[in-house]
Scaffold this motif. Structure first.
Motif, mmCIF file in Angstrom:
data_model
loop_
_atom_site.group_PDB
_atom_site.id
_atom_site.type_symbol
_atom_site.label_atom_id
_atom_site.label_comp_id
_atom_site.label_asym_id
_atom_site.label_seq_id
_atom_site.Cartn_x
_atom_site.Cartn_y
_atom_site.Cartn_z
ATOM 1 N N HIS A 18 0.837 -1.205 0.000
ATOM 2 C CA HIS A 18 0.000 0.000 0.000
ATOM 3 C C HIS A 18 0.871 1.253 0.000
ATOM 4 C CE1 HIS A 18 -4.361 -1.148 1.153
ATOM 5 N NE2 HIS A 18 -3.802 -2.148 0.493
ATOM 6 N N ALA A 19 1.905 1.269 0.837
ATOM 7 C CA ALA A 19 2.791 2.432 0.898
ATOM 8 C C ALA A 19 3.502 2.664 -0.427
ATOM 9 C CB ALA A 19 3.807 2.234 2.025
ATOM 10 N N TRP A 20 3.877 1.588 -1.118
ATOM 11 C CA TRP A 20 4.542 1.694 -2.423
ATOM 12 C C TRP A 20 3.664 2.451 -3.422
ATOM 13 C CZ3 TRP A 20 9.395 0.583 -3.983
ATOM 14 C CH2 TRP A 20 9.647 0.393 -5.342
ATOM 15 N N ILE A 21 2.369 2.134 -3.401
ATOM 16 C CA ILE A 21 1.444 2.810 -4.313
ATOM 17 C C ILE A 21 1.198 4.240 -3.858
ATOM 18 C CG2 ILE A 21 -0.914 2.796 -5.230
ATOM 19 C CD1 ILE A 21 -0.878 -0.251 -4.990
ATOM 20 N N GLU A 22 0.988 4.445 -2.571
ATOM 21 C CA GLU A 22 0.718 5.797 -2.070
ATOM 22 C C GLU A 22 1.902 6.728 -2.290
ATOM 23 O OE1 GLU A 22 -2.182 6.367 1.404
ATOM 24 O OE2 GLU A 22 -1.082 4.539 1.932
ATOM 25 N N ASP A 23 3.097 6.186 -2.293
ATOM 26 C CA ASP A 23 4.292 6.994 -2.578
ATOM 27 C C ASP A 23 4.513 7.199 -4.065
ATOM 28 O OD1 ASP A 23 4.794 7.214 0.115
ATOM 29 O OD2 ASP A 23 6.268 5.582 0.176
ATOM 30 N N ARG A 24 3.584 6.671 -4.895
ATOM 31 C CA ARG A 24 3.605 6.824 -6.356
ATOM 32 C C ARG A 24 4.892 6.266 -6.960
ATOM 33 N NH1 ARG A 24 1.834 11.612 -4.393
ATOM 34 N NH2 ARG A 24 3.640 12.816 -5.040
ATOM 35 N N LYS A 25 5.318 5.103 -6.466
ATOM 36 C CA LYS A 25 6.524 4.453 -6.976
ATOM 37 C C LYS A 25 6.230 3.451 -8.078
ATOM 38 C CE LYS A 25 9.179 4.859 -2.663
ATOM 39 N NZ LYS A 25 9.848 4.105 -1.570
ATOM 40 N N ASN A 26 4.973 3.095 -8.256
ATOM 41 C CA ASN A 26 4.666 2.016 -9.208
ATOM 42 C C ASN A 26 4.287 2.556 -10.572
ATOM 43 O OD1 ASN A 26 2.110 2.891 -7.845
ATOM 44 N ND2 ASN A 26 1.187 1.431 -9.281
ATOM 45 N N ILE A 27 4.706 1.834 -11.594
ATOM 46 C CA ILE A 27 4.204 2.005 -12.958
ATOM 47 C C ILE A 27 3.716 0.629 -13.386
ATOM 48 C CG2 ILE A 27 4.732 2.609 -15.349
ATOM 49 C CD1 ILE A 27 6.871 4.483 -14.329
ATOM 50 N N GLY A 28 2.442 0.413 -13.281
ATOM 51 C CA GLY A 28 1.886 -0.906 -13.499
ATOM 52 C C GLY A 28 1.249 -1.426 -12.228
ATOM 53 N N LYS A 29 0.905 -2.692 -12.229
ATOM 54 C CA LYS A 29 0.128 -3.292 -11.153
ATOM 55 C C LYS A 29 1.021 -3.713 -9.996
ATOM 56 C CE LYS A 29 -3.065 -3.120 -14.357
ATOM 57 N NZ LYS A 29 -2.226 -2.811 -15.512
ATOM 58 N N VAL A 30 0.442 -3.682 -8.802
ATOM 59 C CA VAL A 30 1.122 -4.165 -7.596
ATOM 60 C C VAL A 30 0.331 -5.361 -7.082
ATOM 61 C CG1 VAL A 30 1.827 -3.611 -5.248
ATOM 62 C CG2 VAL A 30 2.033 -1.889 -7.060
ATOM 63 N N VAL A 31 1.036 -6.457 -6.826
ATOM 64 C CA VAL A 31 0.409 -7.744 -6.540
ATOM 65 C C VAL A 31 0.941 -8.289 -5.217
ATOM 66 C CG1 VAL A 31 0.205 -10.145 -7.361
ATOM 67 C CG2 VAL A 31 0.086 -8.239 -8.988
ATOM 68 N N LEU A 32 0.071 -8.994 -4.489
ATOM 69 C CA LEU A 32 0.482 -9.748 -3.314
ATOM 70 C C LEU A 32 0.584 -11.218 -3.679
ATOM 71 C CD1 LEU A 32 -1.834 -8.175 -0.579
ATOM 72 C CD2 LEU A 32 0.531 -7.576 -1.097
ATOM 73 N N SER A 33 1.714 -11.834 -3.372
ATOM 74 C CA SER A 33 1.916 -13.261 -3.627
ATOM 75 C C SER A 33 1.726 -14.021 -2.322
ATOM 76 C CB SER A 33 3.316 -13.516 -4.189
ATOM 77 O OG SER A 33 3.544 -14.890 -4.366
ATOM 78 N N VAL A 34 0.842 -14.994 -2.343
ATOM 79 C CA VAL A 34 0.516 -15.731 -1.123
ATOM 80 C C VAL A 34 1.611 -16.719 -0.758
ATOM 81 C CG1 VAL A 34 -1.152 -17.301 -0.054
ATOM 82 C CG2 VAL A 34 -1.953 -15.436 -1.520
ATOM 83 N N GLU A 35 2.292 -17.289 -1.737
ATOM 84 C CA GLU A 35 3.218 -18.385 -1.469
ATOM 85 C C GLU A 35 4.689 -18.019 -1.511
ATOM 86 O OE1 GLU A 35 1.000 -22.486 -2.521
ATOM 87 O OE2 GLU A 35 2.247 -21.639 -4.076
ATOM 88 N N LYS A 36 5.040 -17.043 -2.310
ATOM 89 C CA LYS A 36 6.471 -16.816 -2.515
ATOM 90 C C LYS A 36 6.758 -15.331 -2.639
ATOM 91 C CE LYS A 36 5.977 -17.365 -7.522
ATOM 92 N NZ LYS A 36 6.371 -18.112 -8.714
ATOM 93 N N GLN A 37 7.997 -14.984 -2.375
ATOM 94 C CA GLN A 37 8.447 -13.611 -2.543
ATOM 95 C C GLN A 37 9.194 -13.502 -3.858
ATOM 96 O OE1 GLN A 37 10.763 -11.960 0.621
ATOM 97 N NE2 GLN A 37 11.080 -10.016 -0.404
ATOM 98 N N ILE A 38 8.807 -12.523 -4.667
ATOM 99 C CA ILE A 38 9.451 -12.287 -5.953
ATOM 100 C C ILE A 38 10.283 -11.021 -5.830
ATOM 101 C CG2 ILE A 38 9.071 -11.770 -8.404
ATOM 102 C CD1 ILE A 38 6.527 -13.394 -8.213
#
Length: 268
Positions: free
Chosen positions: A241-261
């Motif tokens: 959430h903070a990543w998006i609110e800080d306007r750092k993303n260009i594209g989608k932000v996803v939560l991965s349930v099983e693994k860290q990418i």
């Protein structure tokens, strides 16, 4: 099951991982063991208390999930059992197990993985409705997309979330800056203005299914490729959430349930 619960209105610290009983599907539903879920800006507005459609805290938000069907309701075709799917959900998507009507579930294309398929439904359906259905755009037309990168638009809304005004009053400055259109002037200039809210179309199941079939055809043909900016582990939803609110993303932000990418190096 695990859920990410918004415990109250406020900052990212209001997101907490909690345990809840596994849900069982109703007759027309499937149960999905979730592999990925996507964050929409509406989720952030809900956390801030600025999204009128959201339930009251404590609440679980989230509109898009992907995963594996592991249980079927009595009325659902058995072909869905064990399949990789993505789905539209009306809240409740921040969880590792979700039940959803089978009419809102789609087979995951071979060209996409869990993280990219979950980036497809809401925004691409909204764009299709805007451009093709309501805008009647056809081959040869030109389209100007304002704020395509999202920075300016998010800046206007990120300002609304950080002001000290209480509740809906935070949106007053944004509303004051919104242009007004008189229908007679639009008619004289052969122009129109319209808006869409996919969250108010849940009852239009045949339309949503038809639009999604068109989009999946685009995935198969190669002219639709959802872009994921960064994937966060499920337990780090607050950081996402903070990543998006800080306007750092260009594209989608996803939560991965099983693994860290690992994050994309250009955005780190």
């Amino acid at each position: 099951m695990k859920q990410i619960v918004i415990t109250g209105h406020g900052g990212p610290e209001k997101l907490q991982v909690r345990e809840a009983p596994d849900p069982n599907p109703r007759p027309d539903e499937v149960r999905i063991r979730v592999k990925a879920c996507r964050i929409n800006f509406a989720d952030i507005l809900a956390r801030r208390g600025l999204y009128p459609d959201a339930p009251r805290p404590p609440m679980v938000v989230g509109y898009e999930i992907s995963g594996i069907v592991d249980q079927l309701g009595s009325e659902v075709d058995k072909q869905w059992l064990g399949r990789d799917v993505f789905a539209l959900v009306h809240f409740g998507g921040y969880a590792d197990t979700v039940t959803v009507p089978a009419s809102q579930v789609f087979a995951m294309p071979a060209a996409l993985d869990y993280e990219h398929s979950v980036a497809l439904p809401v925004q691409y359906l909204t764009a299709w409705q805007l451009l093709v259905v309501m805008g009647a755009v056809t081959a040869g037309d030109s389209v100007l997309v304002h704020n395509a990168g999202g920075g300016v638009g998010l800046a206007a809304i990120a300002s609304a979330t950080t002001t000290q005004l209480p509740g809906p009053l935070r949106l007053l400055a944004l509303a004051a800056a919104t242009p007004w259109f008189h229908p007679l002037s639009l008619m004289s200039r052969n122009r129109g203005v319209f808006g869409v809210n996919l969250g108010h179309l849940w009852h239009e199941v045949p339309k949503l299914q038809a639009w999604m079939r068109a989009l999946l055809g685009g995935v198969e043909a190669g002219w639709i490729r959802p872009h994921v900016d960064r994937t966060f582990p499920f337990e780090r939803a607050g950081d996402a959430h903070a990543w998006i609110e800080d306007r750092k993303n260009i594209g989608k932000v996803v939560l991965s349930v099983e693994k860290q990418i690992p994050p994309t190096s250009r955005r780190a």
